[in-house]
Design a protein around this motif. Sequence first.
Motif, PDB file in Angstrom:
ATOM      1  N   GLU A 155      43.408   9.852 -15.588  1.00 51.30           N
ATOM      2  CA  GLU A 155      42.575   8.910 -16.342  1.00 51.30           C
ATOM      3  C   GLU A 155      42.849   7.472 -15.910  1.00 51.30           C
ATOM      4  OE1 GLU A 155      42.783  12.565 -18.953  1.00 51.30           O
ATOM      5  OE2 GLU A 155      44.097  11.512 -17.554  1.00 51.30           O
ATOM      6  N   SER A 156      44.123   7.162 -15.677  1.00 56.34           N
ATOM      7  CA  SER A 156      44.494   5.808 -15.257  1.00 56.34           C
ATOM      8  C   SER A 156      43.997   5.529 -13.845  1.00 56.34           C
ATOM      9  CB  SER A 156      46.014   5.647 -15.318  1.00 56.34           C
ATOM     10  OG  SER A 156      46.482   5.871 -16.635  1.00 56.34           O
ATOM     11  N   TYR A 157      44.166   6.496 -12.962  1.00 59.29           N
ATOM     12  CA  TYR A 157      43.652   6.355 -11.588  1.00 59.29           C
ATOM     13  C   TYR A 157      42.147   6.116 -11.614  1.00 59.29           C
ATOM     14  CZ  TYR A 157      41.390   7.861  -7.318  1.00 59.29           C
ATOM     15  OH  TYR A 157      40.550   7.915  -6.228  1.00 59.29           O
ATOM     16  N   ASN A 158      41.438   6.936 -12.386  1.00 60.67           N
ATOM     17  CA  ASN A 158      39.985   6.876 -12.406  1.00 60.67           C
ATOM     18  C   ASN A 158      39.480   5.514 -12.888  1.00 60.67           C
ATOM     19  OD1 ASN A 158      37.376   8.678 -12.365  1.00 60.67           O
ATOM     20  ND2 ASN A 158      37.268   7.502 -14.254  1.00 60.67           N
ATOM     21  N   ALA A 159      40.159   4.945 -13.885  1.00 64.58           N
ATOM     22  CA  ALA A 159      39.737   3.639 -14.408  1.00 64.58           C
ATOM     23  C   ALA A 159      39.846   2.559 -13.346  1.00 64.58           C
ATOM     24  CB  ALA A 159      40.571   3.276 -15.629  1.00 64.58           C
ATOM     25  N   VAL A 160      40.970   2.539 -12.620  1.00 64.14           N
ATOM     26  CA  VAL A 160      41.170   1.533 -11.568  1.00 64.14           C
ATOM     27  C   VAL A 160      40.212   1.794 -10.408  1.00 64.14           C
ATOM     28  CG1 VAL A 160      42.838   0.478  -9.999  1.00 64.14           C
ATOM     29  CG2 VAL A 160      43.595   1.328 -12.220  1.00 64.14           C
ATOM     30  N   ALA A 161      40.073   3.062 -10.028  1.00 64.24           N
ATOM     31  CA  ALA A 161      39.181   3.420  -8.919  1.00 64.24           C
ATOM     32  C   ALA A 161      37.729   3.087  -9.245  1.00 64.24           C
ATOM     33  CB  ALA A 161      39.327   4.901  -8.592  1.00 64.24           C
ATOM     34  N   SER A 162      37.335   3.224 -10.519  1.00 65.02           N
ATOM     35  CA  SER A 162      35.961   2.900 -10.929  1.00 65.02           C
ATOM     36  C   SER A 162      35.670   1.420 -10.707  1.00 65.02           C
ATOM     37  CB  SER A 162      35.743   3.243 -12.410  1.00 65.02           C
ATOM     38  OG  SER A 162      35.838   4.631 -12.635  1.00 65.02           O
ATOM     39  N   ALA A 163      36.681   0.583 -10.963  1.00 61.73           N
ATOM     40  CA  ALA A 163      36.519  -0.859 -10.782  1.00 61.73           C
ATOM     41  C   ALA A 163      36.416  -1.243  -9.315  1.00 61.73           C
ATOM     42  CB  ALA A 163      37.676  -1.608 -11.440  1.00 61.73           C
ATOM     43  N   VAL A 164      36.792  -0.341  -8.427  1.00 58.22           N
ATOM     44  CA  VAL A 164      36.712  -0.604  -6.988  1.00 58.22           C
ATOM     45  C   VAL A 164      35.463   0.038  -6.390  1.00 58.22           C
ATOM     46  CG1 VAL A 164      37.821  -0.278  -4.747  1.00 58.22           C
ATOM     47  CG2 VAL A 164      39.222  -0.797  -6.760  1.00 58.22           C
ATOM     48  N   PHE A 165      35.276   1.336  -6.661  1.00 55.39           N
ATOM     49  CA  PHE A 165      34.222   2.076  -5.987  1.00 55.39           C
ATOM     50  C   PHE A 165      32.886   2.094  -6.733  1.00 55.39           C
ATOM     51  CE2 PHE A 165      38.169   4.461  -4.644  1.00 55.39           C
ATOM     52  CZ  PHE A 165      38.240   3.850  -3.405  1.00 55.39           C
ATOM     53  N   GLY A 166      32.920   1.993  -8.064  1.00 57.86           N
ATOM     54  CA  GLY A 166      31.682   2.050  -8.825  1.00 57.86           C
ATOM     55  C   GLY A 166      31.575   3.328  -9.638  1.00 57.86           C
ATOM     56  N   GLN A 167      30.608   3.336 -10.566  1.00 60.51           N
ATOM     57  CA  GLN A 167      30.536   4.388 -11.569  1.00 60.51           C
ATOM     58  C   GLN A 167      30.079   5.745 -11.027  1.00 60.51           C
ATOM     59  OE1 GLN A 167      27.667   3.616 -14.654  1.00 60.51           O
ATOM     60  NE2 GLN A 167      26.182   2.755 -13.240  1.00 60.51           N
TER      61      GLN A 167
END
Length: 391
Positions: free
Chosen positions: A134-146
Motif C-alpha cells: 500500500e505504501s509503495y503504491n501510494a508513492v508510485a502513483s505520485a510518480v507514474f499516474g493513476q
Amino acid sequence: MKYAIFLLGLAVVFILAYLVSNNRRQIKYKPILIMLVLQIVLTYLLLNTGIGLVLIRGIANLFEKLLGYAADGVNFVFGGIANKGAMPFFFNVLLPIVFISVLIGIAQHLRILPVIIKWIGWLLSKINGLGRLESYNAVASAVFGQSEVFISVKKLLGHMPQHRLYTLCTSAMSTVSASILGAYMTLIDPKYVVTALMLNLLGGFIIVNIINPYEVKADEDIIEIQEEKQTFFEMLGEYIMDGFKVAIIVGAMLIGFVALISAINDVFNLAFGITFQKLLGYVFAPFAFIVGVPSSEIVTAGTIMATKLVSNEFVAMLDLAKIKGLSERTLGIVSVFLVSFANFSSIGIITGAVKGLHEQKGNEVAKFGLKLLYGATLVSLLSAAVVGVML
C-alpha cells in the motif's frame, strides 16, 4: 476563528469517512493522529518558513527550466502555428508532458526511481498502519499516474482481496502523476501544487484507515514489482508515446467537458435563471466554508470545487484562473483541493486500467467506484482544510 473552522472541517471529514467505514472497530487512531500532525507540520514548513519557500522555489525553478526545454521541442514541430503573443493551451501546457514523461522513463530505466519509491514507501509503512505494498503504491502513483501504477503490480492483482484493492485505488485517485506537475504549475501557484502532493499522500492513508481499516498479515505483506526489460531506446520510444497519449487524452477530455458544461450552463440558465455551475457552487458552498474559505467567497470557491468533481482538475484550474479578486487564502485552499484525480471520469480510468490487467478485479473496482471517489474527495477536503489553517 480559523482554528475553530479547522476543527469543524476535520470533524466533518472524519465523520463522513466514519459513516461509510467497513469496520469501525478496527480503525487505528494512532497512525491517523501521527499522519495528521505530519500534515500540519509539513504544511507549516512549506508555506510559512524560509526553508520551505527555498524548497518550493527550487522545485518551481526546476520545472520552469524543464518546461523551457520542452518548449524547444514543441516550437520545433509547431512553431509559427500560433498567433504572435498567443499562448495555446495544448502547446504550452499539455505537450510539455511528453518531455516530463521521457525524464521519468530515464530515471526508471537507470534504477533511480525504483530505489526512491522503495525507501519512501518503506518509511511510510512504518507510520501509516498499512502494508508495504500500500505504501509503495501510494508513492508510485505520485510518480507514474493513476492507471500506469497498476502495471507495476499486475502480478499481485489476481491475489488481491477487495479491501486492499480499494486502498490501492484510493491512493491512485488521491494523488497526481509527476508527468503533469509542470502543467499544473502553469495554471496555479507552484507552492500549492507541491504542498498538495505531500498532503494528499498522507491524507490518502488517513482516510483509508477510517473507511477501510484492516490488518495485513506478515505472509501477505509482500511486494512483487513487474518490470519490463527494454533497451534504452525502446524505453524512450515508449515513454514519448505514453506522454503524447496523456496530452491528447487530457486535451480531448477538456474539449468535451468544457463544451458540455457550457451547453448545460445555457440550458439551466434558460430554464431556471441560474447556470449549472452556479447551482453546484451553492451545493458545495458549505464544504468550501468548512475548509476555511471566507464566507463572502464560498459560493465562488464551491463552484470551482464542484466543477473539478464533475469534470476534471484542468477544467477547474482554467476556471479558477479566470476569476479575479479572490483572496490569497481562497486561492490557496481551492488550488490545493484541485490537485488530485478525484473526479467522476477517474472512476472509469482506474476501472479500465485494472480491468485491462485482470478482468475480475476490474469488475470489483467498478462495484466500489462511487465509494472510491467519495474517499478520494475526502482526501482533497482534508488537504484543503490543513492548508486553510496555515494561510
